[in-house]
Design a protein around this motif. Structure first.
Motif, PDB file in Angstrom:
ATOM      1  N   GLY A  90       0.804  -1.105   0.074  1.00 35.76           N
ATOM      2  CA  GLY A  90       0.023  -0.047  -0.084  1.00 35.76           C
ATOM      3  C   GLY A  90       0.765   1.174   0.061  1.00 35.76           C
ATOM      4  O   GLY A  90       0.347   2.331  -0.269  1.00 35.76           O
ATOM      5  N   ARG A  91       2.158   1.347   0.355  1.00 32.06           N
ATOM      6  CA  ARG A  91       2.962   2.336   0.486  1.00 32.06           C
ATOM      7  C   ARG A  91       4.365   2.244  -0.193  1.00 32.06           C
ATOM      8  O   ARG A  91       5.006   3.157  -0.416  1.00 32.06           O
ATOM      9  N   GLU A  92       4.524   1.088  -0.934  1.00 35.49           N
ATOM     10  CA  GLU A  92       5.869   0.976  -1.661  1.00 35.49           C
ATOM     11  C   GLU A  92       5.546   0.107  -2.777  1.00 35.49           C
ATOM     12  O   GLU A  92       4.662  -0.917  -2.917  1.00 35.49           O
ATOM     13  N   ALA A  93       6.076   0.444  -3.988  1.00 35.68           N
ATOM     14  CA  ALA A  93       6.181  -0.404  -5.214  1.00 35.68           C
ATOM     15  C   ALA A  93       7.203   0.098  -5.989  1.00 35.68           C
ATOM     16  O   ALA A  93       8.049   0.821  -5.969  1.00 35.68           O
ATOM     17  N   ALA A  94       7.354  -0.859  -7.026  1.00 37.75           N
ATOM     18  CA  ALA A  94       8.469  -1.004  -8.024  1.00 37.75           C
ATOM     19  C   ALA A  94       7.901  -1.255  -9.576  1.00 37.75           C
ATOM     20  O   ALA A  94       6.919  -1.795  -9.534  1.00 37.75           O
ATOM     21  N   TRP A  95       8.471  -0.718 -10.536  1.00 37.82           N
ATOM     22  CA  TRP A  95       7.933  -0.865 -11.742  1.00 37.82           C
ATOM     23  C   TRP A  95       9.337  -1.157 -12.756  1.00 37.82           C
ATOM     24  O   TRP A  95      10.360  -0.686 -12.613  1.00 37.82           O
ATOM     25  N   ILE A  96       8.835  -1.815 -13.820  1.00 35.73           N
ATOM     26  CA  ILE A  96       9.744  -2.143 -14.850  1.00 35.73           C
ATOM     27  C   ILE A  96       9.159  -1.488 -16.276  1.00 35.73           C
ATOM     28  O   ILE A  96       8.152  -1.769 -16.512  1.00 35.73           O
ATOM     29  N   ALA A  97      10.081  -1.106 -16.842  1.00 32.43           N
ATOM     30  CA  ALA A  97       9.949  -0.466 -18.364  1.00 32.43           C
ATOM     31  C   ALA A  97      10.293  -1.504 -19.277  1.00 32.43           C
ATOM     32  O   ALA A  97      11.264  -1.905 -19.158  1.00 32.43           O
ATOM     33  N   GLU A  98       9.348  -1.856 -20.276  1.00 39.07           N
ATOM     34  CA  GLU A  98       9.734  -2.781 -21.380  1.00 39.07           C
ATOM     35  C   GLU A  98       9.509  -2.144 -22.625  1.00 39.07           C
ATOM     36  O   GLU A  98       8.557  -1.421 -22.729  1.00 39.07           O
ATOM     37  N   LEU A  99      10.374  -2.501 -23.569  1.00 40.50           N
ATOM     38  CA  LEU A  99      10.443  -1.879 -24.789  1.00 40.50           C
ATOM     39  C   LEU A  99      10.443  -3.275 -25.783  1.00 40.50           C
ATOM     40  O   LEU A  99      11.307  -3.977 -25.952  1.00 40.50           O
ATOM     41  N   ASP A 100       9.433  -3.077 -26.325  1.00 41.63           N
ATOM     42  CA  ASP A 100       9.171  -4.470 -27.346  1.00 41.63           C
ATOM     43  C   ASP A 100       9.277  -5.653 -26.584  1.00 41.63           C
ATOM     44  O   ASP A 100       9.839  -6.755 -26.999  1.00 41.63           O
ATOM     45  N   VAL A 152      12.363   1.835 -11.641  1.00 40.94           N
ATOM     46  CA  VAL A 152      12.245   2.625 -10.430  1.00 40.94           C
ATOM     47  C   VAL A 152      11.436   1.911  -9.500  1.00 40.94           C
ATOM     48  O   VAL A 152      10.529   1.143  -9.663  1.00 40.94           O
ATOM     49  N   PHE A 153      11.902   2.402  -8.183  1.00 40.43           N
ATOM     50  CA  PHE A 153      11.273   1.877  -6.915  1.00 40.43           C
ATOM     51  C   PHE A 153      10.820   3.108  -6.087  1.00 40.43           C
ATOM     52  O   PHE A 153      11.515   4.209  -6.124  1.00 40.43           O
ATOM     53  N   CYS A 154       9.597   2.952  -5.498  1.00 43.12           N
ATOM     54  CA  CYS A 154       9.120   3.959  -4.431  1.00 43.12           C
ATOM     55  C   CYS A 154       9.100   3.077  -3.166  1.00 43.12           C
ATOM     56  O   CYS A 154       8.475   2.067  -2.934  1.00 43.12           O
ATOM     57  N   VAL A 155       9.838   3.587  -2.147  1.00 47.90           N
ATOM     58  CA  VAL A 155       9.763   3.115  -0.727  1.00 47.90           C
ATOM     59  C   VAL A 155       9.544   3.885   0.245  1.00 47.90           C
ATOM     60  O   VAL A 155       9.902   5.313   0.020  1.00 47.90           O
ATOM     61  N   ALA A 156       9.194   3.674   1.178  1.00 44.56           N
ATOM     62  CA  ALA A 156       8.985   4.845   2.496  1.00 44.56           C
ATOM     63  C   ALA A 156      10.466   4.929   3.205  1.00 44.56           C
ATOM     64  O   ALA A 156      11.084   4.167   3.591  1.00 44.56           O
ATOM     65  N   ALA A 157      10.454   6.277   3.186  1.00 42.95           N
ATOM     66  CA  ALA A 157      11.624   6.825   4.017  1.00 42.95           C
ATOM     67  C   ALA A 157      11.323   7.104   5.458  1.00 42.95           C
ATOM     68  O   ALA A 157      12.172   6.897   6.379  1.00 42.95           O
ATOM     69  N   ASP A 158       9.999   7.696   5.524  1.00 40.84           N
ATOM     70  CA  ASP A 158       9.316   7.991   6.983  1.00 40.84           C
ATOM     71  C   ASP A 158       7.894   7.875   6.465  1.00 40.84           C
ATOM     72  O   ASP A 158       7.468   7.768   5.378  1.00 40.84           O
ATOM     73  N   PRO A 159       6.953   8.082   7.595  1.00 42.11           N
ATOM     74  CA  PRO A 159       5.709   8.065   7.230  1.00 42.11           C
ATOM     75  C   PRO A 159       5.230   9.027   6.115  1.00 42.11           C
ATOM     76  O   PRO A 159       4.117   8.875   5.535  1.00 42.11           O
ATOM     77  N   ALA A 160       5.633  10.390   6.421  1.00 38.38           N
ATOM     78  CA  ALA A 160       5.418  11.137   5.331  1.00 38.38           C
ATOM     79  C   ALA A 160       6.075  11.440   4.022  1.00 38.38           C
ATOM     80  O   ALA A 160       5.793  12.161   3.186  1.00 38.38           O
ATOM     81  N   CYS A 165       6.089   6.761 -10.513  1.00 39.68           N
ATOM     82  CA  CYS A 165       6.426   6.736  -8.768  1.00 39.68           C
ATOM     83  C   CYS A 165       5.952   8.049  -8.221  1.00 39.68           C
ATOM     84  O   CYS A 165       5.422   7.608  -6.863  1.00 39.68           O
ATOM     85  N   VAL A 166       5.973   9.238  -8.611  1.00 38.49           N
ATOM     86  CA  VAL A 166       5.215  10.416  -8.013  1.00 38.49           C
ATOM     87  C   VAL A 166       3.973  10.228  -7.980  1.00 38.49           C
ATOM     88  O   VAL A 166       3.310  10.216  -6.817  1.00 38.49           O
ATOM     89  N   SER A 167       3.165   9.535  -9.032  1.00 39.90           N
ATOM     90  CA  SER A 167       1.768   9.331  -8.937  1.00 39.90           C
ATOM     91  C   SER A 167       1.438   8.392  -7.807  1.00 39.90           C
ATOM     92  O   SER A 167       0.515   8.641  -6.915  1.00 39.90           O
ATOM     93  N   PHE A 168       2.200   7.393  -7.710  1.00 40.44           N
ATOM     94  CA  PHE A 168       1.899   6.251  -6.807  1.00 40.44           C
ATOM     95  C   PHE A 168       2.266   6.868  -5.169  1.00 40.44           C
ATOM     96  O   PHE A 168       1.209   6.774  -4.431  1.00 40.44           O
ATOM     97  N   ALA A 169       3.052   7.828  -5.161  1.00 37.11           N
ATOM     98  CA  ALA A 169       3.516   8.356  -3.776  1.00 37.11           C
ATOM     99  C   ALA A 169       2.451   9.320  -3.384  1.00 37.11           C
ATOM    100  O   ALA A 169       1.977   9.152  -2.182  1.00 37.11           O
ATOM    101  N   ARG A 170       1.710  10.114  -4.185  1.00 35.88           N
ATOM    102  CA  ARG A 170       0.618  10.845  -3.902  1.00 35.88           C
ATOM    103  C   ARG A 170      -0.675  10.083  -3.325  1.00 35.88           C
ATOM    104  O   ARG A 170      -1.202  10.391  -2.632  1.00 35.88           O
ATOM    105  N   GLN A 171      -0.928   9.077  -4.358  1.00 32.14           N
ATOM    106  CA  GLN A 171      -2.101   8.406  -4.014  1.00 32.14           C
ATOM    107  C   GLN A 171      -1.918   7.566  -2.636  1.00 32.14           C
ATOM    108  O   GLN A 171      -2.799   7.194  -2.078  1.00 32.14           O
ATOM    109  N   ALA A 172      -0.559   6.996  -2.428  1.00 31.40           N
ATOM    110  CA  ALA A 172      -0.353   6.466  -1.281  1.00 31.40           C
ATOM    111  C   ALA A 172      -0.358   7.213  -0.018  1.00 31.40           C
ATOM    112  O   ALA A 172      -0.234   6.994   1.184  1.00 31.40           O
TER     113      ALA A 172
END
Length: 188
Positions: free
Chosen positions: A56-66, A73-81, A107-114
């Protein structure tokens, strides 16, 4: 004639974790002369994420080309905020398709939604293309420090982004009945 097929997907396919570590080791050694201690750092980041991420607070993504992995990129919690953007990479063979921007935007969109209120990241001065992506998304340089890491002399840089909605969005919320200081849960 159509262009290449680009997909930004959640990390989770077999081989994704290993690819992230291998790609970082190979690309940074080839482009910047960084030693295996950088690959070891990436391996620790990936292992920590795989072992204990909060979906709910952390995610990672893979970009694929063909259909082949070319970025992450990864989005992880540094602290609650504070969300931390980590290990952004676009393979040199896939540059020029705006994948770095797409990954950062995800990553930014996910962080805002989280519900995070800010995002930070740590990078180093030779990574000019990534820095351009960060600056174009509103990140601001907040710290710099010289250090010797990964077998080379570097200038480490910390960038931060305020994730609070822009004033227009706050006004829209207020008109919709949510108080301007409403919690992230109240804004959903």
């Amino acid at each position: 004639m159509s262009g290449p097929h680009i997909e930004i997907r959640r990390l989770g396919h077999p081989g994704d974790l290993g690819w992230v570590v291998m790609a970082h080791g190979e690309v940074y050694a080839a482009e910047f002369g960084w030693d295996a201690s950088f690959e070891a750092l990436v391996a620790r980041i990936v292992a920590d994420y795989a072992a204990s991420s909060d979906p709910g607070r952390e995610a990672a993504w893979i970009a694929e080309l063909d259909g082949r992995r070319v970025g992450c990129v990864f989005c992880v919690a540094a602290d609650p905020a504070t969300a931390q953007l980590r290990i952004l990479l676009v393979d040199p063979s896939a540059r020029g398709h705006r994948l770095g921007g797409m990954l950062v935007d995800q990553c930014v969109s996910f962080a805002r939604q989280a519900g995070y209120t800010r995002m930070r990241l740590w990078t180093n001065h030779p990574l000019a293309a990534a820095r351009r992506v960060y600056l174009s998304r509103g990140f601001q340089l907040t710290e710099e420090e010289r250090h010797h890491s990964f077998g080379v002399d570097l200038v480490g840089q910390v960038y931060e982004l305020d994730l609070a909605p822009p004033p227009a969005a706050a006004a829209d919320r207020h008109q919709a009945g949510a108080p301007a200081g409403a919690s992230p849960a109240a804004r959903r």
